[in-house]
Design an enzyme around this catalytic site. Structure first.
Site, PDB file in Angstrom:
ATOM      1  N   GLY A  37     -35.928  -5.318  26.896  1.00  0.00           N
ATOM      2  CA  GLY A  37     -35.441  -4.465  25.822  1.00  0.00           C
ATOM      3  C   GLY A  37     -35.319  -5.100  24.453  1.00  0.00           C
ATOM      4  O   GLY A  37     -35.101  -4.386  23.469  1.00  0.00           O
ATOM      5  N   ASP A  38     -35.440  -6.415  24.339  1.00  0.00           N
ATOM      6  CA  ASP A  38     -35.310  -7.054  23.024  1.00  0.00           C
ATOM      7  C   ASP A  38     -36.038  -8.391  23.001  1.00  0.00           C
ATOM      8  O   ASP A  38     -35.485  -9.407  22.581  1.00  0.00           O
ATOM      9  CB  ASP A  38     -33.841  -7.240  22.650  1.00  0.00           C
ATOM     10  CG  ASP A  38     -33.643  -7.573  21.172  1.00  0.00           C
ATOM     11  OD1 ASP A  38     -34.513  -7.206  20.351  1.00  0.00           O
ATOM     12  OD2 ASP A  38     -32.612  -8.191  20.847  1.00  0.00           O
ATOM     13  N   LEU A  39     -37.295  -8.362  23.423  1.00  0.00           N
ATOM     14  CA  LEU A  39     -38.056  -9.603  23.441  1.00  0.00           C
ATOM     15  C   LEU A  39     -38.493  -9.943  22.020  1.00  0.00           C
ATOM     16  O   LEU A  39     -39.137  -9.138  21.350  1.00  0.00           O
ATOM     17  CB  LEU A  39     -39.271  -9.458  24.348  1.00  0.00           C
ATOM     18  CG  LEU A  39     -39.671 -10.767  25.004  1.00  0.00           C
ATOM     19  CD1 LEU A  39     -40.303 -10.516  26.338  1.00  0.00           C
ATOM     20  CD2 LEU A  39     -40.535 -11.594  24.117  1.00  0.00           C
TER      21      LEU A  39
END
Length: 183
Positions: free
Chosen positions: A31-33
């Site tokens: 979700g937040d790479l």
């Protein structure tokens, strides 16, 4: 801020895509790479950190996860978190590592809405235009990962395999046989 050597970026990409594949196999998307959420440990191994946005992929799920410069086109359009969006985000990170530049931000910079339009339009320049030593294999791999169509992107597991096998792998042999990229 500067380009890393392709062999190192391939190694980082292989390790991070394998880590994503493990998450995805459990039904979880990161979700937040982004670069801040990947680290090299003391032994030079790549590690994913900060699972604060991680969650299950669900239709109609949350759509406001992630860091704007690393969102996939479908997320910008309001689609929920998905494994395909994680792969796109990893592609942005790998492109930055091998070129020292974001694939959708022009050299002079741009505001977020301009970057969003560029991401949605797709078609990042080949990394080799920035760094001529980038291989045709890696250019093509990045193009596959950064496509604007999530259904056309490789899965994290497929990306892990492609990076592990390199030019000797089945995927690259099939791509090379098409004659578009050479061997």
């Amino acid at each position: 801020e500067h380009a890393l050597a392709e062999p190192l970026v391939r190694s980082i990409g292989r390790q991070l895509s394998c880590a994503l594949a493990a998450l995805h196999s459990e039904g979880i998307s990161h979700g937040d790479l982004k670069p801040d959420n990947a680290r090299l440990d003391q032994r030079g191994r790549s590690v994913l950190i900060d699972l604060g946005f991680a969650g299950a992929e669900e239709p109609g799920g949350e759509t406001d996860r992630g860091t704007p410069l690393y969102l996939a086109p479908e997320q910008i359009k309001g689609a929920p978190l998905s494994t395909a969006s994680d792969v796109f985000s990893l592609g942005v990170v790998l492109y930055e590592l091998v070129t020292g530049a974001h694939p959708f931000v022009p050299a002079g910079g741009a505001d977020t809405s301009e970057v969003f339009r560029a991401i949605e339009a797709g078609g990042a320049e080949p990394a080799s235009l920035h760094v001529p030593t980038v291989s045709i294999f890696f250019d093509h791999l990045l193009a596959a990962v950064l496509t604007d169509d999530p259904a056309q992107r490789p899965t994290a597991q497929e990306l892990c395999c492609r990076l592990t096998e390199g030019e000797a792998g089945n995927w690259w042999r099939e791509e090379s046989d098409r004659g578009e990229w050479g061997a």
